[in-house]
Every structure is written in C-alpha cells, then in structure tokens.
Design a protein around this motif. Structure first.
Motif, mmCIF file in Angstrom:
data_model
loop_
_atom_site.group_PDB
_atom_site.id
_atom_site.type_symbol
_atom_site.label_atom_id
_atom_site.label_comp_id
_atom_site.label_asym_id
_atom_site.label_seq_id
_atom_site.Cartn_x
_atom_site.Cartn_y
_atom_site.Cartn_z
ATOM 1 N N LEU A 68 -5.363 15.478 -1.492
ATOM 2 C CA LEU A 68 -5.267 14.905 -2.921
ATOM 3 C C LEU A 68 -4.472 16.097 -3.953
ATOM 4 C CD1 LEU A 68 -6.086 12.660 -4.997
ATOM 5 C CD2 LEU A 68 -7.953 13.938 -5.522
ATOM 6 N N SER A 69 -3.570 15.346 -4.623
ATOM 7 C CA SER A 69 -3.014 16.239 -5.548
ATOM 8 C C SER A 69 -3.907 15.981 -7.158
ATOM 9 C CB SER A 69 -1.650 15.881 -6.078
ATOM 10 O OG SER A 69 -0.992 16.505 -6.966
ATOM 11 N N GLU A 70 -4.605 17.013 -7.397
ATOM 12 C CA GLU A 70 -5.335 16.779 -8.604
ATOM 13 C C GLU A 70 -4.448 16.796 -9.753
ATOM 14 O OE1 GLU A 70 -8.211 19.945 -8.694
ATOM 15 O OE2 GLU A 70 -9.209 19.222 -7.022
ATOM 16 N N LYS A 71 -3.541 17.298 -9.716
ATOM 17 C CA LYS A 71 -2.423 17.583 -10.705
ATOM 18 C C LYS A 71 -1.769 15.958 -10.995
ATOM 19 C CE LYS A 71 1.471 20.433 -12.434
ATOM 20 N NZ LYS A 71 2.448 21.478 -12.065
ATOM 21 N N LYS A 72 -1.297 15.435 -10.002
ATOM 22 C CA LYS A 72 -1.091 13.911 -10.051
ATOM 23 C C LYS A 72 -1.995 12.962 -10.432
ATOM 24 C CE LYS A 72 2.512 14.210 -6.498
ATOM 25 N NZ LYS A 72 3.120 13.643 -4.980
ATOM 26 N N LEU A 73 -3.437 13.224 -9.918
ATOM 27 C CA LEU A 73 -4.164 12.193 -10.348
ATOM 28 C C LEU A 73 -4.560 12.502 -11.774
ATOM 29 C CD1 LEU A 73 -6.072 9.949 -9.515
ATOM 30 C CD2 LEU A 73 -7.844 12.002 -8.953
ATOM 31 N N ALA A 74 -4.645 13.793 -12.127
ATOM 32 C CA ALA A 74 -5.027 14.195 -13.755
ATOM 33 C C ALA A 74 -4.079 13.147 -14.557
ATOM 34 C CB ALA A 74 -4.860 15.512 -14.070
ATOM 35 N N ASP A 146 -7.516 -5.131 -5.375
ATOM 36 C CA ASP A 146 -8.079 -6.035 -6.197
ATOM 37 C C ASP A 146 -9.363 -6.184 -6.515
ATOM 38 O OD1 ASP A 146 -5.093 -6.536 -6.438
ATOM 39 O OD2 ASP A 146 -5.363 -8.593 -5.235
ATOM 40 N N PHE A 147 -10.501 -6.113 -5.213
ATOM 41 C CA PHE A 147 -11.572 -6.404 -5.359
ATOM 42 C C PHE A 147 -12.316 -5.361 -6.253
ATOM 43 C CE2 PHE A 147 -16.088 -6.169 -3.542
ATOM 44 C CZ PHE A 147 -16.461 -7.461 -4.077
ATOM 45 N N VAL A 148 -11.742 -3.880 -6.011
ATOM 46 C CA VAL A 148 -12.331 -2.711 -6.669
ATOM 47 C C VAL A 148 -11.578 -2.351 -7.997
ATOM 48 C CG1 VAL A 148 -13.540 -2.080 -4.709
ATOM 49 C CG2 VAL A 148 -11.277 -0.936 -5.422
ATOM 50 N N ARG A 149 -10.718 -3.416 -8.350
ATOM 51 C CA ARG A 149 -9.940 -2.967 -9.437
ATOM 52 C C ARG A 149 -9.420 -1.708 -9.510
ATOM 53 N NH1 ARG A 149 -14.433 -5.207 -11.218
ATOM 54 N NH2 ARG A 149 -15.209 -3.530 -12.640
ATOM 55 N N ALA A 150 -8.560 -1.338 -8.564
ATOM 56 C CA ALA A 150 -8.038 0.053 -8.291
ATOM 57 C C ALA A 150 -6.443 -0.130 -8.607
ATOM 58 C CB ALA A 150 -8.180 0.524 -6.881
ATOM 59 N N SER A 151 -5.852 1.163 -8.866
ATOM 60 C CA SER A 151 -4.238 1.032 -8.894
ATOM 61 C C SER A 151 -3.933 1.932 -7.789
ATOM 62 C CB SER A 151 -4.257 1.873 -10.259
ATOM 63 O OG SER A 151 -4.540 1.242 -11.275
ATOM 64 N N PHE A 152 -2.734 1.656 -7.172
ATOM 65 C CA PHE A 152 -1.980 2.304 -6.307
ATOM 66 C C PHE A 152 -1.076 3.232 -7.040
ATOM 67 C CE2 PHE A 152 -2.717 -1.644 -3.783
ATOM 68 C CZ PHE A 152 -3.183 -1.068 -2.790
ATOM 69 N N ALA A 153 -1.233 4.489 -6.575
ATOM 70 C CA ALA A 153 -0.263 5.645 -7.254
ATOM 71 C C ALA A 153 0.116 6.411 -6.187
ATOM 72 C CB ALA A 153 -0.967 6.122 -8.351
ATOM 73 N N ASP A 154 0.927 7.428 -6.505
ATOM 74 C CA ASP A 154 1.442 8.457 -5.478
ATOM 75 C C ASP A 154 0.615 9.883 -6.096
ATOM 76 O OD1 ASP A 154 2.536 10.891 -4.407
ATOM 77 O OD2 ASP A 154 4.259 10.963 -5.476
ATOM 78 N N ILE A 155 -0.583 9.982 -5.201
ATOM 79 C CA ILE A 155 -1.592 10.789 -5.549
ATOM 80 C C ILE A 155 -1.797 11.826 -4.504
ATOM 81 C CG2 ILE A 155 -2.869 9.505 -7.141
ATOM 82 C CD1 ILE A 155 -5.066 9.002 -5.030
ATOM 83 N N ILE A 156 -0.783 12.031 -3.470
ATOM 84 C CA ILE A 156 -1.005 13.101 -2.372
ATOM 85 C C ILE A 156 -0.258 14.364 -2.922
ATOM 86 C CG2 ILE A 156 -1.799 11.751 -0.633
ATOM 87 C CD1 ILE A 156 1.060 11.934 0.828
ATOM 88 N N GLU A 157 -0.411 15.458 -2.429
ATOM 89 C CA GLU A 157 0.034 16.710 -2.497
ATOM 90 C C GLU A 157 1.209 16.940 -1.567
ATOM 91 O OE1 GLU A 157 -0.091 19.573 -4.456
ATOM 92 O OE2 GLU A 157 -2.275 19.422 -3.977
#
Length: 160
Positions: A68-74, A146-157
């Motif tokens: 996980l890229s903490e920088k991207k997730l932040a 959709d069920f957990v109301r999540a978003s897709f994003a580029d969050i890997i290192e």
C-alpha cells in the motif's frame, strides 16, 4: 453459490446472503501461502486499517502481492498523512484481529472511508477475508465496492 460441502458460514457470508449478494465462500489462509488450484496470489486482497491525520480510521484494500502507498492513500482520502494502526489497537478499532479484517464486517459497524486498489476493478473479482482466519470470500469487485460504499483508486506502491 456458497454451498461447497458443509462449510460453516461466517458472519460475512450471512450478511452477504441476507443482502442477496452472490459470492463464493472459501477455506483459504493466504498467510500460510498454500493456495487451492485456480487461485493465484494476485487475486487475494488484504484489508489494511490505517489512521488518517484528518479523517481518523481509514481502510485500504490491496493485492497481497503489493504494498500500500500511504502517500497515495493520504492524498486520495483528504489526509496529509496516514499510518498503519498498531496491531495492539487493531481489534478495538475495527473489531477484527490481524488477518481477519474485511470490508463487509467493518462497514457493518463503522463508517470508515474504504478504498480498494483499481487492480480489483480491472480484474472483475477479488478474494478478501471473510472475517475469520482461514476463511475468505470471492466476490465481484464492483458489487463489493457498492455494498461497502468503497471507492476504487490507485493506492499501491510503485505504480505511476
């Protein structure tokens, strides 16, 4: 779909069944590295709990083969900084022990922002923990998001 032999349903299976969300219930411990035929490591996702400096707890879901890229997730979550929740605080924050965190169970009791790496959307399906060590579910990525109301994003290192 979740009736292979007589596998006891986890709480996650029960929640998904009640919501009429199609999924496969799997007996699988990704931490041990022994995978059933037809399942590759890249199909399995880990659910990570982090603390954002502005949002508080936040969930990032990435393939177990990636970091996980903490920088991207932040950045994507509106935080300046995020950091992993210490293992000793994990259960009291999410309700799950290390290795059993899962987006379905967490969403039932908490309204933490959830971000799933875009690789899951591209793959079409993903395997995540079913809330117990050694148990997982295989589910359509978009249905889960959709069920957990999540978003897709580029969050890997390492991905540009």
């Amino acid at each position: 779909m979740a009736k292979k032999g007589k596998i006891k349903k986890t709480l996650v299976d029960q929640i998904l069944d009640k919501a009429k969300i199609d999924h496969d219930s799997l007996v699988l411990n990704a931490l041990e590295g022994q995978l059933p035929q037809g399942i590759e490591e890249k199909d399995i996702y880990k659910t990570l709990a982090l603390l954002g400096d502005k949002t508080g707890p936040i969930i990032g879901i990435v393939p177990i083969t990636e970091h996980l890229s903490e920088k991207k997730l932040a950045k994507i979550s509106g935080n300046k900084k995020v950091s992993m929740i210490p293992q000793k605080d994990l259960e009291k924050t999410t309700g799950y022990i290390h290795g059993a965190n899962n987006p379905v169970g967490i969403r039932q009791t908490h309204n933490f922002p959830i971000f799933i790496d875009q690789a899951a959307k591209e793959a079409g399906q993903m395997i995540v923990s079913a809330g117990e060590i050694g148990r997982s579910i295989r589910i359509d990525s978009q249905l889960l998001a959709d069920f957990v109301r999540a978003s897709f994003a580029d969050i890997i290192e390492g991905r540009n």
